[in-house]
Write a protein that holds these residues in place. Structure first.
Motif, short mmCIF file in Angstrom:
data_model
loop_
_atom_site.label_atom_id
_atom_site.label_comp_id
_atom_site.label_asym_id
_atom_site.label_seq_id
_atom_site.Cartn_x
_atom_site.Cartn_y
_atom_site.Cartn_z
N TYR A 78 -30.31 -7.05 23.61
CA TYR A 78 -29.44 -7.51 22.54
C TYR A 78 -28.93 -6.38 21.65
CZ TYR A 78 -33.18 -7.28 18.97
OH TYR A 78 -34.15 -6.86 18.10
N TRP A 79 -29.59 -5.21 21.69
CA TRP A 79 -29.10 -4.08 20.91
C TRP A 79 -27.73 -3.62 21.42
CZ3 TRP A 79 -31.49 -0.54 17.18
CH2 TRP A 79 -32.65 -1.07 16.61
N ASN A 80 -27.49 -3.80 22.71
CA ASN A 80 -26.18 -3.43 23.25
C ASN A 80 -25.21 -4.61 23.25
OD1 ASN A 80 -24.58 -1.26 24.31
ND2 ASN A 80 -24.66 -2.21 26.32
N GLN A 81 -25.62 -5.70 22.66
CA GLN A 81 -24.77 -6.88 22.53
C GLN A 81 -24.60 -7.26 21.06
OE1 GLN A 81 -26.71 -9.78 25.09
NE2 GLN A 81 -26.78 -8.34 26.79
N THR B 9 -38.06 -13.85 20.47
CA THR B 9 -37.24 -14.05 19.27
C THR B 9 -36.66 -12.72 18.83
OG1 THR B 9 -39.15 -13.75 17.81
CG2 THR B 9 -38.64 -15.99 18.51
N TYR B 10 -35.44 -12.74 18.36
CA TYR B 10 -34.81 -11.52 17.87
C TYR B 10 -33.71 -11.88 16.89
CZ TYR B 10 -31.65 -12.76 21.73
OH TYR B 10 -30.82 -13.42 22.60
N GLN B 11 -33.27 -10.89 16.14
CA GLN B 11 -32.31 -11.11 15.07
C GLN B 11 -30.99 -10.41 15.38
OE1 GLN B 11 -33.52 -9.49 11.31
NE2 GLN B 11 -31.91 -10.51 10.15
N ILE B 12 -29.93 -11.19 15.41
CA ILE B 12 -28.58 -10.64 15.60
C ILE B 12 -27.97 -10.39 14.22
CG2 ILE B 12 -26.24 -11.15 16.40
CD1 ILE B 12 -28.06 -10.51 18.66
N LYS B 13 -27.41 -9.20 14.03
CA LYS B 13 -26.78 -8.86 12.76
C LYS B 13 -25.27 -9.00 12.82
CE LYS B 13 -30.38 -5.76 10.97
NZ LYS B 13 -30.65 -6.53 9.74
#
Length: 529
Positions: free
Chosen positions: A342-345, A368-372
């Motif tokens: 997700y860091w590259n998305q 679980t992860y956080q999109i900014k």
């Protein structure tokens, strides 16, 4: 008198302008990050549903990072959100069907899909009739059966764990490559798994694990190359993830000893700190990393946990650059960066953290992860490794133990073990894999900050143009020699040379200004007389 004043003023202005230009040029050269690379192709990945029940979002993410490892820029888009003519400018179209019971109602998408002339790949059911004609196939539905997947090229097989309903081609088209076969428990014949014909490709399902993943990668490679003679094979790298300054460092060294004794090159993917770097714990951590490098290992920087990170982009940039510079100061040289997919998305993480390296290891997303800053576009890098947990290959039955190579740069990963018993278990699993691991530093990598430029290629690591001899690092983490202290001092000196040059330029400019003021006053005094 006025002429003299005018000439002195002009000369002073030109001097200031020249010095400022030198300082500006120097600063611009200093802040350059790692080189970016253009994508070989641009693909639109259109999906009908995220299918949260069956991990559909993770499948989309896995397919995205797999395409990224082929140097393909991917734009992800829900079919419902597609607008007329959006396919213009794309090299290829991938349609991913995860909810076959829901008919596609977007007429703009259906119209453009049928008239699109680029590369086409369909995953799942409801393969368009026009695409079937181009591929010269007819489909048959197999309902509620178990299957076994075979590959003659890989010389391996895998039994599916669940019953499935699939649309399969009745036979392989003429001149199409063999990309695996499906054997069903109640069928008398085998059916092709992956099909590629006339730049159109089809997979009845996409699997991010096991033999299905290996064959999907083969198909993608041939589909994107458009010419089988252009394909390449890659030996994987072995990577251990999840190492932090608070990990069991004695166990880390024990793991390194085991890999070294077995002759297996490996990579440690670890985080580091950017604050309180003067504590003893940081000394112990970096000494352990030095020991790893001395035992035929390499270190790449894993991006930090997103919890608690500031929303300020500059803050994350400072964290990344400070972390890298502090490691270099301590004779630890990260030659790449690893991050969850997700860091590259995510636009925030792309711009603030991933630009420090021209290579990247993309790992599976955590639960679980956080999109900014959500973005639909995933950019490419000079080299992108697909992070594949080695346990995902456990169900594959290999017919022989020849050295299997992958269709794309791949990192087989293990979570850092918690006990010595787990280390031994991993060592046994590695010995059973039919692969020959490659040293990551044999491939060209660059990690750059304002202060440091780390380069790795053909087994050689250079920092700011100076070669570093990792074999000279002491193997005992408790040993401290004067040579190491001297090396650290010299490294610190070269790390701050940019700042010193900046101070010198400013100092020279200041002295010149004083000389002009004094000279100006002397001449004015002379004319007063």
């Amino acid at each position: 008198m006025k002429a003299l004043d005018r000439h002195l003023t002009q000369l002073l202005f030109l001097t200031v302008l020249l010095a400022s230009s030198c300082l500006l040029a120097f600063s611009i050269a200093s802040v350059a990050h790692a080189e970016t690379v253009p994508a070989s192709k641009k693909i639109l990945l259109a999906y009908d549903s995220l299918d949260s029940v069956n991990n559909g979002e993770e499948k989309i993410s896995s397919l995205t990072r797999l395409l990224t490892s082929f140097n393909v820029e991917v734009t992800r888009l829900s079919i419902d959100d597609y607008r007329s003519q959006q396919l213009q400018g794309f090299t290829g179209l991938v349609t991913m069907i995860q909810a076959p019971d829901l008919a596609i109602k977007n007429q703009d998408f259906l119209t453009d899909r049928d008239t699109f002339s680029g590369l086409k790949l369909h995953l799942g059911s409801d393969l368009p009739a026009s695409w079937q004609q181009q591929m010269e196939i007819q489909l048959k539905e197999i309902t509620g059966e178990r299957y076994t997947l075979f590959s003659a090229s890989i010389k391996a097989s895998e039994i599916g764990e669940q019953t499935v309903t699939l649309d399969v081609a009745s036979q392989l088209p003429k001149d199409a490559p063999d990309l695996g076969t499906l054997d069903f428990e109640n069928q008398t014949k085998s059916y092709p798994f992956g099909i590629l014909k006339n730049n159109v490709a089809y997979l009845p399902f996409f699997d991010s694990t096991g033999l299905g993943f290996l064959l999907s990668s083969q198909l993608l490679q041939k589909w994107l190359a458009e010419d089988s003679s252009l394909t390449a094979n890659y030996s994987p790298i072995l990577m251990f993830t999840g190492i932090t300054p608070f990990s069991n460092l004695e166990l880390l060294e024990y793991l390194a000893d085991k890999m070294y004794a077995a002759g297996v090159p490996f990579v440690i993917s670890g985080t580091s700190v950017w604050e309180n770097t003067d504590l003893k714990a940081m000394d112990n951590y970096t000494r352990a990393l030095q020991y790893i490098i001395a035992r035929n290992g390499e270190f790449i920087l894993q991006t930090p946990e997103t919890r608690g990170l500031s929303k300020d982009k500059q803050a994350l940039k400072d964290i990344m650059s400070t972390t890298i510079d502090e490691l270099v100061q301590r004779n630890v040289y990260p030659i790449s960066i690893s991050a969850p997919a997700y860091w590259n998305q995510d636009g925030f993480y792309q711009q603030t953290a991933l630009t420090y390296s021209d290579s990247l290891v993309l790992l599976p997303n955590p639960k679980t992860y956080q999109i900014k800053e959500a973005t639909t576009i995933s950019p490419v890098y000079k080299t992108t490794y697909y992070g594949l947990p080695a346990e995902k290959l456990q169900q594959v039955e290999w017919e022989n133990m020849n050295n299997h190579q992958f269709s794309t740069p791949t990192a087989l990963t293990y979570e850092f073990p918690e006990t010595g018993k787990e280390v031994l278990a991993i060592e046994e699993k590695i010995s059973q894999l039919p692969v020959l691991f490659r040293r990551i530093n044999l491939t060209e990598h660059k990690v750059s900050t304002i202060m440091n430029k780390i380069e790795a290629n053909q087994g050689v690591i250079k920092v700011n143009g100076k070669r570093r001899y990792t074999e000279a690092v002491p193997q005992d983490q408790h040993q401290s020699a004067k040579e190491d202290q001297l090396e650290g001092s010299l490294a610190g000196f070269f790390n701050v040379q940019d700042k010193i040059l900046t101070v010198i330029i400013i100092g020279v400019l200041f002295v010149l200004s004083i000389f002009f003021i004094v000279g100006y006053n002397l001449y004015r005094g002379k004319y007063r007389k």
